[in-house]
Design a protein around this motif. Structure first.
Motif, PDB file in Angstrom:
ATOM      1  N   THR A  49      18.896 -15.711  42.529  1.00  0.00           N
ATOM      2  CA  THR A  49      18.682 -16.957  41.763  1.00  0.00           C
ATOM      3  C   THR A  49      18.896 -18.138  42.707  1.00  0.00           C
ATOM      4  O   THR A  49      19.601 -18.007  43.720  1.00  0.00           O
TER       5      THR A  49
ATOM      6  N   GLU B   7       7.567 -12.915  41.268  1.00  0.00           N
ATOM      7  CA  GLU B   7       6.259 -12.772  40.605  1.00  0.00           C
ATOM      8  C   GLU B   7       5.464 -11.628  41.220  1.00  0.00           C
ATOM      9  O   GLU B   7       4.698 -10.948  40.569  1.00  0.00           O
TER      10      GLU B   7
ATOM     11  N   ARG C 103      10.888 -17.294  43.633  1.00  0.00           N
ATOM     12  CA  ARG C 103       9.963 -17.183  42.483  1.00  0.00           C
ATOM     13  C   ARG C 103       8.706 -16.420  42.893  1.00  0.00           C
ATOM     14  O   ARG C 103       8.258 -15.505  42.213  1.00  0.00           O
TER      15      ARG C 103
ATOM     16  N   TRP D 210      13.694  -6.965  45.961  1.00  0.00           N
ATOM     17  CA  TRP D 210      14.047  -8.033  45.020  1.00  0.00           C
ATOM     18  C   TRP D 210      15.334  -7.627  44.322  1.00  0.00           C
ATOM     19  O   TRP D 210      15.656  -6.437  44.221  1.00  0.00           O
TER      20      TRP D 210
ATOM     21  N   ALA E 137      14.142 -21.584  46.285  1.00  0.00           N
ATOM     22  CA  ALA E 137      13.804 -21.251  44.887  1.00  0.00           C
ATOM     23  C   ALA E 137      12.330 -20.876  44.775  1.00  0.00           C
ATOM     24  O   ALA E 137      11.964 -19.920  44.089  1.00  0.00           O
ATOM     25  N   GLU E 138      11.478 -21.615  45.479  1.00  0.00           N
ATOM     26  CA  GLU E 138      10.036 -21.333  45.475  1.00  0.00           C
ATOM     27  C   GLU E 138       9.751 -19.930  46.038  1.00  0.00           C
ATOM     28  O   GLU E 138       8.998 -19.141  45.466  1.00  0.00           O
TER      29      GLU E 138
END
Ligand SMILES: NC(=O)c1ccc[n+]([C@@H]2O[C@H](COP(=O)([O-])OP(=O)(O)OC[C@H]3O[C@@H](n4cnc5c(N)ncnc54)[C@H](O)[C@@H]3O)[C@@H](O)[C@H]2O)c1
Ligand SMILES: O=C(CO)[C@@H](O)[C@H](O)[C@H](O)[C@H](O)COP(=O)(O)O
Ligand SMILES: [Zn+2]
Length: 415
Positions: free
Chosen positions: A358, A408, A404, A353, A400-401
Protein backbone atom coordinates in the motif's frame (compact mmCIF):
# COMPACT_ATOMS: atom_id res chain seq x y z
CA UNK A 1 58.90 15.06 29.20
CA UNK A 2 56.85 12.23 27.85
CA UNK A 3 57.63 8.75 29.26
CA UNK A 4 59.67 6.91 26.70
CA UNK A 5 58.58 3.29 26.15
CA UNK A 6 61.56 1.09 25.25
CA UNK A 7 59.26 -1.85 24.46
CA UNK A 8 57.40 0.27 21.96
CA UNK A 9 60.68 0.88 20.08
CA UNK A 10 61.27 -2.87 19.98
CA UNK A 11 57.76 -3.54 18.73
CA UNK A 12 58.12 -0.87 16.11
CA UNK A 13 61.49 -2.24 14.97
CA UNK A 14 59.85 -5.65 14.66
CA UNK A 15 57.29 -4.02 12.41
CA UNK A 16 54.49 -4.39 14.95
CA UNK A 17 51.82 -1.72 15.05
CA UNK A 18 52.43 0.81 17.80
CA UNK A 19 52.15 4.52 18.39
CA UNK A 20 55.66 5.80 18.97
CA UNK A 21 57.06 9.09 20.13
CA UNK A 22 59.16 10.24 17.18
CA UNK A 23 62.14 12.61 17.12
CA UNK A 24 62.40 13.37 13.43
CA UNK A 25 59.65 14.98 11.30
CA UNK A 26 60.26 12.36 8.60
CA UNK A 27 59.28 9.70 11.10
CA UNK A 28 56.17 11.51 12.11
CA UNK A 29 52.99 10.29 10.52
CA UNK A 30 49.46 11.48 11.12
CA UNK A 31 48.74 11.52 14.78
CA UNK A 32 52.20 10.76 16.15
CA UNK A 33 53.59 13.37 18.42
CA UNK A 34 57.04 14.93 18.71
CA UNK A 35 58.89 14.53 22.03
CA UNK A 36 58.37 17.34 24.44
CA UNK A 37 55.58 19.01 22.51
CA UNK A 38 52.27 19.21 24.37
CA UNK A 39 50.04 16.32 23.33
CA UNK A 40 46.44 17.18 22.44
CA UNK A 41 45.28 14.29 20.36
CA UNK A 42 46.24 10.98 18.79
CA UNK A 43 44.96 9.58 15.51
CA UNK A 44 45.38 5.82 15.38
CA UNK A 45 45.29 4.17 12.00
CA UNK A 46 45.57 0.43 11.46
CA UNK A 47 44.20 -1.85 8.76
CA UNK A 48 42.97 -5.38 9.16
CA UNK A 49 42.98 -7.71 6.20
CA UNK A 50 40.20 -10.24 5.71
CA UNK A 51 40.55 -13.34 3.62
CA UNK A 52 38.28 -16.33 3.53
CA UNK A 53 37.70 -19.33 1.33
CA UNK A 54 34.48 -20.45 -0.33
CA UNK A 55 34.69 -23.87 -1.94
CA UNK A 56 32.34 -26.35 -3.55
CA UNK A 57 32.43 -29.51 -1.48
CA UNK A 58 29.70 -32.02 -2.28
CA UNK A 59 28.88 -34.62 0.35
CA UNK A 60 30.81 -32.83 3.07
CA UNK A 61 29.86 -35.41 5.71
CA UNK A 62 30.88 -38.46 3.65
CA UNK A 63 33.23 -40.45 5.90
CA UNK A 64 36.08 -40.21 3.39
CA UNK A 65 35.67 -36.44 2.92
CA UNK A 66 38.24 -34.69 5.14
CA UNK A 67 37.61 -31.15 3.89
CA UNK A 68 35.69 -30.07 6.97
CA UNK A 69 38.55 -31.19 9.24
CA UNK A 70 41.36 -29.66 7.20
CA UNK A 71 41.84 -27.01 9.89
CA UNK A 72 42.44 -29.65 12.58
CA UNK A 73 45.97 -29.27 13.97
CA UNK A 74 47.34 -32.83 14.56
CA UNK A 75 49.60 -31.56 17.33
CA UNK A 76 46.54 -30.47 19.24
CA UNK A 77 45.47 -34.01 20.25
CA UNK A 78 41.86 -35.11 19.69
CA UNK A 79 40.10 -32.30 17.83
CA UNK A 80 37.16 -30.60 19.54
CA UNK A 81 34.33 -28.98 17.64
CA UNK A 82 31.04 -27.32 18.56
CA UNK A 83 28.45 -27.57 15.80
CA UNK A 84 25.35 -25.40 15.58
CA UNK A 85 22.84 -27.21 13.40
CA UNK A 86 19.41 -26.21 12.12
CA UNK A 87 16.67 -28.36 13.65
CA UNK A 88 15.28 -29.58 10.31
CA UNK A 89 18.78 -30.29 9.06
CA UNK A 90 19.48 -32.24 12.24
CA UNK A 91 16.32 -34.26 11.71
CA UNK A 92 17.39 -35.09 8.15
CA UNK A 93 21.17 -35.33 8.47
CA UNK A 94 21.93 -35.48 12.20
CA UNK A 95 22.76 -39.20 12.29
CA UNK A 96 25.14 -38.76 9.37
CA UNK A 97 26.81 -35.74 10.96
CA UNK A 98 27.31 -37.57 14.27
CA UNK A 99 28.64 -40.70 12.52
CA UNK A 100 31.13 -38.52 10.65
CA UNK A 101 32.40 -36.85 13.82
CA UNK A 102 32.67 -40.13 15.69
CA UNK A 103 34.41 -41.80 12.75
CA UNK A 104 37.03 -39.07 12.81
CA UNK A 105 37.34 -39.17 16.60
CA UNK A 106 36.22 -35.54 17.02
CA UNK A 107 35.17 -34.55 20.52
CA UNK A 108 31.98 -32.71 19.69
CA UNK A 109 28.75 -31.24 20.87
CA UNK A 110 25.82 -30.31 18.63
CA UNK A 111 23.64 -27.32 19.48
CA UNK A 112 20.38 -27.72 17.59
CA UNK A 113 18.40 -24.56 16.98
CA UNK A 114 15.15 -23.73 15.25
CA UNK A 115 15.52 -21.43 12.30
CA UNK A 116 12.98 -19.52 10.28
CA UNK A 117 12.74 -15.76 10.38
CA UNK A 118 10.83 -15.66 13.67
CA UNK A 119 13.75 -17.43 15.42
CA UNK A 120 16.28 -14.92 14.07
CA UNK A 121 16.53 -13.04 17.36
CA UNK A 122 18.73 -12.28 20.34
CA UNK A 123 17.30 -15.08 22.52
CA UNK A 124 18.30 -17.73 19.97
CA UNK A 125 21.69 -16.06 19.54
CA UNK A 126 22.25 -16.12 23.29
CA UNK A 127 21.46 -19.84 23.28
CA UNK A 128 24.32 -20.31 20.83
CA UNK A 129 26.53 -18.27 23.15
CA UNK A 130 25.50 -20.44 26.10
CA UNK A 131 26.52 -23.50 24.05
CA UNK A 132 29.93 -21.89 23.45
CA UNK A 133 30.31 -21.39 27.19
CA UNK A 134 29.14 -24.92 28.07
CA UNK A 135 31.44 -26.52 25.51
CA UNK A 136 34.38 -24.48 26.74
CA UNK A 137 35.60 -23.53 23.29
CA UNK A 138 39.26 -22.58 22.87
CA UNK A 139 39.53 -19.07 21.54
CA UNK A 140 41.22 -19.56 18.20
CA UNK A 141 41.89 -23.24 17.39
CA UNK A 142 38.41 -24.72 17.65
CA UNK A 143 36.29 -22.98 14.97
CA UNK A 144 32.54 -23.31 15.45
CA UNK A 145 30.78 -25.12 12.58
CA UNK A 146 27.39 -23.75 11.47
CA UNK A 147 25.21 -26.11 9.42
CA UNK A 148 21.98 -24.59 8.18
CA UNK A 149 20.36 -21.87 6.13
CA UNK A 150 20.78 -18.14 6.10
CA UNK A 151 18.94 -17.59 9.36
CA UNK A 152 21.14 -20.04 11.26
CA UNK A 153 24.37 -18.83 9.64
CA UNK A 154 23.53 -15.16 10.30
CA UNK A 155 23.02 -16.01 13.98
CA UNK A 156 26.10 -18.23 14.27
CA UNK A 157 28.23 -15.50 12.68
CA UNK A 158 26.73 -12.87 14.97
CA UNK A 159 27.31 -15.00 18.06
CA UNK A 160 30.90 -15.90 17.06
CA UNK A 161 31.69 -12.28 16.27
CA UNK A 162 30.64 -11.31 19.78
CA UNK A 163 32.11 -14.29 21.69
CA UNK A 164 35.49 -13.26 23.10
CA UNK A 165 35.17 -10.47 20.51
CA UNK A 166 35.92 -12.90 17.67
CA UNK A 167 35.67 -16.69 17.64
CA UNK A 168 36.41 -18.35 14.29
CA UNK A 169 33.64 -20.22 12.52
CA UNK A 170 33.08 -22.35 9.44
CA UNK A 171 29.86 -22.22 7.40
CA UNK A 172 28.11 -25.17 5.79
CA UNK A 173 25.03 -23.66 4.10
CA UNK A 174 22.17 -26.08 3.50
CA UNK A 175 19.67 -23.89 1.63
CA UNK A 176 19.91 -22.24 -1.77
CA UNK A 177 19.90 -18.75 -0.22
CA UNK A 178 22.75 -19.94 1.98
CA UNK A 179 24.73 -21.32 -0.95
CA UNK A 180 24.45 -18.27 -3.22
CA UNK A 181 24.15 -15.37 -0.82
CA UNK A 182 24.04 -15.72 2.96
CA UNK A 183 27.25 -17.77 3.17
CA UNK A 184 29.11 -15.75 0.54
CA UNK A 185 29.57 -12.39 2.24
CA UNK A 186 30.58 -11.32 5.75
CA UNK A 187 27.35 -9.85 7.06
CA UNK A 188 25.78 -11.41 10.12
CA UNK A 189 22.70 -10.33 11.99
CA UNK A 190 19.37 -10.75 13.69
CA UNK A 191 16.02 -9.05 13.59
CA UNK A 192 15.16 -6.77 16.48
CA UNK A 193 12.09 -4.75 17.49
CA UNK A 194 10.38 -5.84 14.28
CA UNK A 195 13.19 -4.52 12.13
CA UNK A 196 14.98 -6.78 9.64
CA UNK A 197 18.66 -7.45 10.33
CA UNK A 198 18.73 -4.42 12.61
CA UNK A 199 21.48 -5.84 14.84
CA UNK A 200 24.49 -7.41 13.20
CA UNK A 201 28.15 -7.28 12.31
CA UNK A 202 30.63 -7.69 9.50
CA UNK A 203 32.41 -10.86 10.61
CA UNK A 204 33.92 -13.23 8.06
CA UNK A 205 33.84 -16.98 8.48
CA UNK A 206 37.20 -18.66 8.03
CA UNK A 207 35.79 -21.04 5.45
CA UNK A 208 32.54 -21.79 3.66
CA UNK A 209 31.90 -25.24 2.25
CA UNK A 210 29.17 -25.34 -0.42
CA UNK A 211 27.52 -28.77 -0.49
CA UNK A 212 24.81 -28.81 -3.15
CA UNK A 213 23.59 -32.24 -2.06
CA UNK A 214 21.66 -30.56 0.76
CA UNK A 215 19.33 -29.12 -1.89
CA UNK A 216 17.95 -32.63 -2.46
CA UNK A 217 15.73 -32.25 0.61
CA UNK A 218 15.00 -28.53 0.38
CA UNK A 219 11.27 -27.83 -0.04
CA UNK A 220 10.47 -26.41 -3.49
CA UNK A 221 9.28 -23.18 -1.94
CA UNK A 222 12.73 -22.64 -0.47
CA UNK A 223 14.35 -23.42 -3.82
CA UNK A 224 12.21 -20.65 -5.34
CA UNK A 225 13.10 -18.47 -2.37
CA UNK A 226 16.82 -18.84 -3.07
CA UNK A 227 16.38 -18.30 -6.81
CA UNK A 228 14.93 -14.87 -6.04
CA UNK A 229 18.38 -13.77 -4.82
CA UNK A 230 19.92 -15.20 -8.00
CA UNK A 231 17.35 -13.37 -10.12
CA UNK A 232 18.44 -10.20 -8.29
CA UNK A 233 21.97 -10.67 -9.64
CA UNK A 234 20.63 -11.46 -13.11
CA UNK A 235 18.53 -8.31 -13.30
CA UNK A 236 21.18 -5.87 -12.10
CA UNK A 237 24.33 -7.32 -13.64
CA UNK A 238 24.11 -10.60 -15.56
CA UNK A 239 21.98 -10.96 -18.66
CA UNK A 240 23.29 -14.48 -19.28
CA UNK A 241 21.97 -15.52 -15.87
CA UNK A 242 18.57 -14.16 -16.91
CA UNK A 243 18.72 -16.24 -20.11
CA UNK A 244 19.22 -19.35 -17.97
CA UNK A 245 16.11 -18.41 -16.04
CA UNK A 246 14.13 -17.73 -19.19
CA UNK A 247 15.04 -21.21 -20.48
CA UNK A 248 14.94 -23.33 -17.32
CA UNK A 249 13.22 -21.52 -14.43
CA UNK A 250 10.49 -24.09 -13.87
CA UNK A 251 12.88 -27.06 -14.14
CA UNK A 252 15.31 -25.51 -11.67
CA UNK A 253 12.52 -25.42 -9.10
CA UNK A 254 10.93 -28.82 -9.75
CA UNK A 255 14.31 -30.63 -9.81
CA UNK A 256 15.76 -28.62 -6.88
CA UNK A 257 18.58 -27.36 -9.07
CA UNK A 258 19.55 -30.84 -10.27
CA UNK A 259 18.48 -30.39 -13.92
CA UNK A 260 19.47 -29.36 -16.42
CA UNK A 261 22.76 -30.12 -14.68
CA UNK A 262 25.06 -27.90 -16.76
CA UNK A 263 22.68 -24.94 -16.61
CA UNK A 264 22.18 -25.39 -12.86
CA UNK A 265 25.93 -25.48 -12.27
CA UNK A 266 26.45 -22.43 -14.47
CA UNK A 267 23.69 -20.60 -12.63
CA UNK A 268 25.17 -21.33 -9.18
CA UNK A 269 28.67 -20.36 -10.25
CA UNK A 270 27.53 -17.13 -11.93
CA UNK A 271 25.40 -16.21 -8.93
CA UNK A 272 28.29 -16.63 -6.48
CA UNK A 273 30.77 -14.97 -8.83
CA UNK A 274 28.40 -12.04 -9.39
CA UNK A 275 27.81 -11.60 -5.67
CA UNK A 276 31.53 -11.71 -4.86
CA UNK A 277 32.37 -9.23 -7.63
CA UNK A 278 30.10 -6.77 -5.86
CA UNK A 279 30.98 -7.68 -2.27
CA UNK A 280 34.78 -7.93 -2.33
CA UNK A 281 35.59 -4.30 -3.25
CA UNK A 282 33.06 -2.98 -0.73
CA UNK A 283 32.95 -5.63 1.98
CA UNK A 284 32.20 -3.21 4.83
CA UNK A 285 29.74 -1.23 2.71
CA UNK A 286 31.67 2.01 2.84
CA UNK A 287 29.93 2.86 -0.43
CA UNK A 288 26.17 2.60 0.02
CA UNK A 289 25.33 2.51 -3.66
CA UNK A 290 25.20 -1.28 -3.81
CA UNK A 291 23.57 -3.02 -6.76
CA UNK A 292 23.11 -6.10 -4.55
CA UNK A 293 20.72 -3.97 -2.54
CA UNK A 294 18.34 -4.45 -5.45
CA UNK A 295 15.13 -6.01 -4.18
CA UNK A 296 16.01 -4.91 -0.64
CA UNK A 297 14.52 -1.43 -0.53
CA UNK A 298 10.93 -2.30 0.38
CA UNK A 299 11.35 -6.00 1.17
CA UNK A 300 12.75 -5.64 4.71
CA UNK A 301 9.57 -3.88 5.84
CA UNK A 302 7.31 -6.15 3.77
CA UNK A 303 9.02 -9.26 5.16
CA UNK A 304 8.79 -8.12 8.78
CA UNK A 305 5.19 -6.92 8.51
CA UNK A 306 4.07 -10.11 6.75
CA UNK A 307 6.08 -12.42 9.06
CA UNK A 308 6.09 -15.41 8.78
CA UNK A 309 4.02 -15.45 5.60
CA UNK A 310 6.64 -14.05 3.22
CA UNK A 311 10.04 -15.71 3.07
CA UNK A 312 13.05 -13.44 2.55
CA UNK A 313 13.44 -14.21 -1.15
CA UNK A 314 9.70 -13.90 -1.69
CA UNK A 315 9.69 -10.40 -0.24
CA UNK A 316 12.70 -9.61 -2.44
CA UNK A 317 10.71 -10.84 -5.43
CA UNK A 318 7.76 -8.55 -4.66
CA UNK A 319 10.23 -5.66 -4.29
CA UNK A 320 11.83 -6.47 -7.64
CA UNK A 321 8.43 -6.72 -9.36
CA UNK A 322 7.46 -3.31 -8.03
CA UNK A 323 10.77 -1.71 -9.00
CA UNK A 324 10.61 -3.35 -12.42
CA UNK A 325 7.33 -1.50 -13.02
CA UNK A 326 8.88 1.64 -11.56
CA UNK A 327 11.82 1.28 -13.97
CA UNK A 328 9.47 0.73 -16.93
CA UNK A 329 7.51 3.88 -16.07
CA UNK A 330 10.80 5.76 -16.06
CA UNK A 331 11.69 4.32 -19.47
CA UNK A 332 14.62 2.31 -18.11
CA UNK A 333 13.20 -0.91 -19.56
CA UNK A 334 10.37 -1.61 -21.99
CA UNK A 335 7.03 -3.39 -21.61
CA UNK A 336 8.38 -6.51 -23.23
CA UNK A 337 11.22 -6.74 -20.73
CA UNK A 338 8.80 -6.12 -17.86
CA UNK A 339 6.62 -8.94 -19.10
CA UNK A 340 9.66 -11.23 -19.43
CA UNK A 341 10.83 -10.47 -15.89
CA UNK A 342 7.43 -11.00 -14.31
CA UNK A 343 6.95 -14.18 -16.32
CA UNK A 344 10.24 -15.58 -14.95
CA UNK A 345 9.07 -14.73 -11.43
CA UNK A 346 5.86 -16.60 -12.08
CA UNK A 347 7.80 -19.58 -13.52
CA UNK A 348 9.90 -19.55 -10.35
CA UNK A 349 6.65 -19.63 -8.33
CA UNK A 350 7.63 -16.33 -6.73
CA UNK A 351 5.07 -13.71 -5.66
CA UNK A 352 5.06 -10.46 -7.62
CA UNK A 353 2.55 -8.69 -5.44
CA UNK A 354 1.45 -8.55 -1.83
CA UNK A 355 -1.52 -6.80 -0.19
CA UNK A 356 0.95 -4.97 2.05
CA UNK A 357 2.10 -2.97 -1.00
CA UNK A 358 0.00 0.00 0.00
CA UNK A 359 1.20 3.58 -0.47
CA UNK A 360 1.48 3.95 3.31
CA UNK A 361 3.57 0.82 3.89
CA UNK A 362 5.75 1.43 0.84
CA UNK A 363 6.35 5.02 1.90
CA UNK A 364 7.27 3.92 5.40
CA UNK A 365 9.53 1.20 4.01
CA UNK A 366 11.34 3.69 1.81
CA UNK A 367 11.87 6.12 4.66
CA UNK A 368 13.41 3.39 6.81
CA UNK A 369 15.66 2.31 3.96
CA UNK A 370 16.77 5.92 3.46
CA UNK A 371 17.98 5.85 7.06
CA UNK A 372 19.68 2.51 6.39
CA UNK A 373 21.42 4.12 3.41
CA UNK A 374 22.57 7.15 5.37
CA UNK A 375 20.01 9.69 4.25
CA UNK A 376 19.55 8.93 0.56
CA UNK A 377 17.38 6.46 -1.34
CA UNK A 378 20.30 5.05 -3.35
CA UNK A 379 17.62 2.87 -4.91
CA UNK A 380 18.98 0.46 -7.53
CA UNK A 381 16.78 0.23 -10.65
CA UNK A 382 17.39 -2.13 -13.59
CA UNK A 383 18.36 -0.67 -16.93
CA UNK A 384 17.01 -3.21 -19.37
CA UNK A 385 17.99 -6.68 -18.11
CA UNK A 386 21.50 -7.06 -16.75
CA UNK A 387 22.54 -3.62 -15.57
CA UNK A 388 21.42 -1.01 -13.09
CA UNK A 389 21.45 2.61 -12.06
CA UNK A 390 20.70 4.38 -8.76
CA UNK A 391 17.94 6.92 -8.14
CA UNK A 392 17.27 9.18 -5.19
CA UNK A 393 14.07 10.89 -6.24
CA UNK A 394 11.26 8.34 -6.05
CA UNK A 395 8.15 10.05 -4.70
CA UNK A 396 5.28 8.54 -2.73
CA UNK A 397 2.99 9.37 -5.65
CA UNK A 398 5.25 7.53 -8.09
CA UNK A 399 5.36 4.56 -5.73
CA UNK A 400 1.58 4.49 -5.41
CA UNK A 401 1.23 4.62 -9.21
CA UNK A 402 3.68 1.75 -9.69
CA UNK A 403 1.96 -0.34 -7.01
CA UNK A 404 -1.44 0.30 -8.63
CA UNK A 405 -0.11 -0.65 -12.05
CA UNK A 406 1.40 -3.84 -10.66
CA UNK A 407 -1.76 -4.79 -8.75
CA UNK A 408 -3.90 -4.21 -11.84
CA UNK A 409 -1.62 -6.46 -13.86
CA UNK A 410 -2.71 -9.21 -11.50
CA UNK A 411 0.75 -10.76 -11.37
CA UNK A 412 -0.02 -12.35 -8.05
CA UNK A 413 0.93 -16.00 -8.28
CA UNK A 414 -0.73 -18.65 -6.17
CA UNK A 415 1.82 -21.28 -5.18
N1 LIG B 1 24.25 -12.52 5.68
C1 LIG B 1 23.91 -12.24 4.44
O1 LIG B 1 24.63 -11.60 3.67
C2 LIG B 1 22.58 -12.74 3.94
C3 LIG B 1 22.32 -12.73 2.57
C4 LIG B 1 21.06 -13.19 2.14
C5 LIG B 1 20.12 -13.62 3.04
N2 LIG B 1 20.43 -13.59 4.37
C6 LIG B 1 19.46 -14.02 5.36
O2 LIG B 1 19.10 -15.39 5.12
C7 LIG B 1 17.82 -15.64 5.71
C8 LIG B 1 17.04 -16.58 4.82
O3 LIG B 1 17.81 -17.77 4.70
P1 LIG B 1 17.07 -19.18 4.43
O4 LIG B 1 16.02 -19.00 3.41
O5 LIG B 1 18.13 -20.15 4.19
O6 LIG B 1 16.32 -19.41 5.82
P2 LIG B 1 16.38 -20.53 6.94
O7 LIG B 1 17.73 -20.63 7.52
O8 LIG B 1 15.24 -20.23 7.84
O9 LIG B 1 16.08 -21.95 6.17
C9 LIG B 1 14.86 -22.09 5.50
C10 LIG B 1 14.12 -23.38 5.94
O10 LIG B 1 14.77 -24.51 5.33
C11 LIG B 1 15.04 -25.51 6.31
N3 LIG B 1 16.21 -26.20 5.81
C12 LIG B 1 17.48 -25.74 5.81
N4 LIG B 1 18.27 -26.57 5.10
C13 LIG B 1 17.48 -27.60 4.66
C14 LIG B 1 17.70 -28.75 3.87
N5 LIG B 1 18.89 -29.03 3.35
N6 LIG B 1 16.66 -29.57 3.64
C15 LIG B 1 15.43 -29.29 4.15
N7 LIG B 1 15.14 -28.20 4.88
C16 LIG B 1 16.17 -27.36 5.13
C17 LIG B 1 15.20 -24.74 7.59
O11 LIG B 1 14.93 -25.56 8.71
C18 LIG B 1 14.15 -23.66 7.43
O12 LIG B 1 12.88 -24.18 7.80
C19 LIG B 1 17.17 -14.28 5.91
O13 LIG B 1 17.06 -13.99 7.27
C20 LIG B 1 18.13 -13.30 5.24
O14 LIG B 1 18.18 -12.06 5.91
C21 LIG B 1 21.62 -13.16 4.84
O1 LIG C 1 19.78 -10.07 2.22
C1 LIG C 1 20.96 -9.81 2.04
C2 LIG C 1 21.86 -9.51 3.18
O2 LIG C 1 21.19 -9.64 4.41
C3 LIG C 1 21.51 -9.78 0.66
O3 LIG C 1 20.73 -10.66 -0.15
C4 LIG C 1 21.39 -8.43 0.01
O4 LIG C 1 21.94 -8.53 -1.29
C5 LIG C 1 22.11 -7.28 0.58
O5 LIG C 1 23.13 -7.60 1.40
C6 LIG C 1 21.21 -6.17 1.04
O6 LIG C 1 22.04 -5.10 1.32
C7 LIG C 1 20.39 -6.41 2.27
O7 LIG C 1 21.28 -6.43 3.33
P1 LIG C 1 20.90 -5.92 4.81
O8 LIG C 1 21.68 -4.67 5.00
O9 LIG C 1 19.41 -5.71 4.90
O10 LIG C 1 21.34 -7.06 5.66
ZN1 LIG D 1 18.66 -10.82 0.54
Amino acid sequence: MFPFDEQAIGRHQRGEQSVLPTTHPSEQSAGLFALGAPVTHWAVKATQSVSYEIQLCDDVFALDNLTLLEDVTPAGGRPRRLLVVDANVDRLYGARIRAYLEHHDVIHRICVIDSGETAKAMDTTLRIIDALDDFGIDRRREPVIGVGGGVLLDMVGFACGMYRRATPYVRVPTTLIGLVDAAVGIKTGINNNGHKNRLGSYFAADRTLLDRTFLGTLPHRHVSNGLAEVLKIALIKDGRLFELFAQHAGQFVTTRMQHPADAATELLERAIQGMLEELQPNLWEKVLERVVDYGHTFSPTLEMHALPELLHGEAVSVDMALTTVLAERRGLLDAGQRREILAVMAALRLPTWHPLCTPDTLGRALRDTVRHRDGQQRLPLPIGIGSATFVNDVTDAELAEAARALAEARFEVTR
